[in-house]
Design a protein around this motif. Structure first.
Motif, short mmCIF file in Angstrom:
data_model
loop_
_atom_site.label_atom_id
_atom_site.label_comp_id
_atom_site.label_asym_id
_atom_site.label_seq_id
_atom_site.Cartn_x
_atom_site.Cartn_y
_atom_site.Cartn_z
N GLU A 174 2.40 1.61 -3.35
CA GLU A 174 1.44 1.99 -4.42
C GLU A 174 1.30 3.64 -4.21
OE1 GLU A 174 -3.28 0.96 -4.55
OE2 GLU A 174 -1.85 -0.67 -4.59
N SER A 175 1.06 4.16 -2.97
CA SER A 175 0.61 5.47 -2.65
C SER A 175 1.91 6.44 -3.13
CB SER A 175 0.39 5.92 -1.45
OG SER A 175 1.50 5.47 -0.56
N LYS A 176 3.15 5.89 -3.04
CA LYS A 176 4.32 6.70 -3.69
C LYS A 176 4.25 6.93 -5.04
CE LYS A 176 7.85 5.82 -0.15
NZ LYS A 176 9.00 5.36 0.24
N VAL A 177 3.76 5.70 -5.81
CA VAL A 177 3.47 5.63 -7.13
C VAL A 177 2.46 6.40 -7.87
CG1 VAL A 177 3.12 4.14 -9.10
CG2 VAL A 177 4.48 3.39 -7.66
N ASP A 178 1.46 6.59 -7.03
CA ASP A 178 0.18 7.37 -7.20
C ASP A 178 0.55 8.85 -7.13
OD1 ASP A 178 -1.09 5.37 -7.89
OD2 ASP A 178 -2.38 5.25 -5.88
N ASN A 179 1.48 9.31 -6.12
CA ASN A 179 1.96 10.54 -5.81
C ASN A 179 2.76 11.18 -6.76
OD1 ASN A 179 0.51 10.96 -3.37
ND2 ASN A 179 2.20 10.20 -2.27
N LYS B 227 0.72 -1.07 0.07
CA LYS B 227 0.03 0.04 -0.02
C LYS B 227 0.67 1.19 -0.10
CE LYS B 227 -4.18 -1.94 2.27
NZ LYS B 227 -4.99 -1.71 3.43
N ALA C 12 3.01 10.15 -9.83
CA ALA C 12 2.03 10.21 -10.96
C ALA C 12 1.30 11.64 -11.06
CB ALA C 12 0.99 8.84 -11.18
N VAL C 13 0.78 12.00 -9.78
CA VAL C 13 0.03 13.25 -9.45
C VAL C 13 1.05 14.34 -9.78
CG1 VAL C 13 -0.96 14.71 -7.89
CG2 VAL C 13 -1.71 12.10 -8.07
#
Length: 160
Positions: free
Chosen positions: A147-152, A144, A154-155
């Motif tokens: 996953e949040s680092k990858v999402d950040n 998790k 991407a943002v």
């Protein structure tokens, strides 16, 4: 109804429909009806309703378990996958022992011990269970976090 329980094996890997029917005590009677009465021609009028009822039970069970598995995979995907993997791993000892019996490596008088007899075996088993739970929790939290680092990232890229 019993055949509906046996149909779980059609959807969930690692679960044997034959084993479920054996545990419930219906495997041999159903097999005897099919082999002796239906294919043997001994009592076809008795066998056809029984086989049709089992077929309907298998179909109903298959669709019910399919709907249940779809809902579980949508709502609790990781837990459902862990349960499926657990069923598969848990079925390995029974497959191993039954294979040993089939090839004659396990004599009829030999005992297969499934439950630990010593207190130390229980302690070690519980410790390994705890290690498994902690390890699975750690891996899930790590996934998790990654996953949040990858999402950040991407943002951040979309802002530039």
């Amino acid at each position: 109804m019993v055949c509906a329980f046996g149909s779980v094996a059609l959807v969930v890997p690692g679960i044997s429909g034959s084993m479920i029917l054996l545990i419930l005590g219906y495997y041999n009677p159903i097999l005897n009806v099919i082999s002796d009465d239906l294919f043997g021609g001994a009592n076809i009028s008795k066998a056809i309703p029984i086989v049709c009822t089992c077929g309907i039970g298998i179909a109903v069970g298959f669709f019910f378990v399919s709907i249940l598995m779809r809902a579980l995979l949508k709502k609790y995907p990781r837990s459902t996958y862990f349960a499926i993997v657990g069923f598969i791993i848990g079925s390995l000892p029974s497959v191993y022992v039954s294979t040993m019996k089939d090839v004659g490596m396990l004599a009829s008088g030999m005992r297969v011990v499934w439950l630990p007899e010593s207190v130390w075996h229980w302690i070690i088993s519980l410790l390994l269970l705890a290690v498994g739970v902690v390890g699975a929790t750690f891996i899930t939290r790590l996934a998790k976090k990654l996953e949040s680092k990858v999402d950040n990232k991407a943002v951040d890229r979309t802002k530039k």
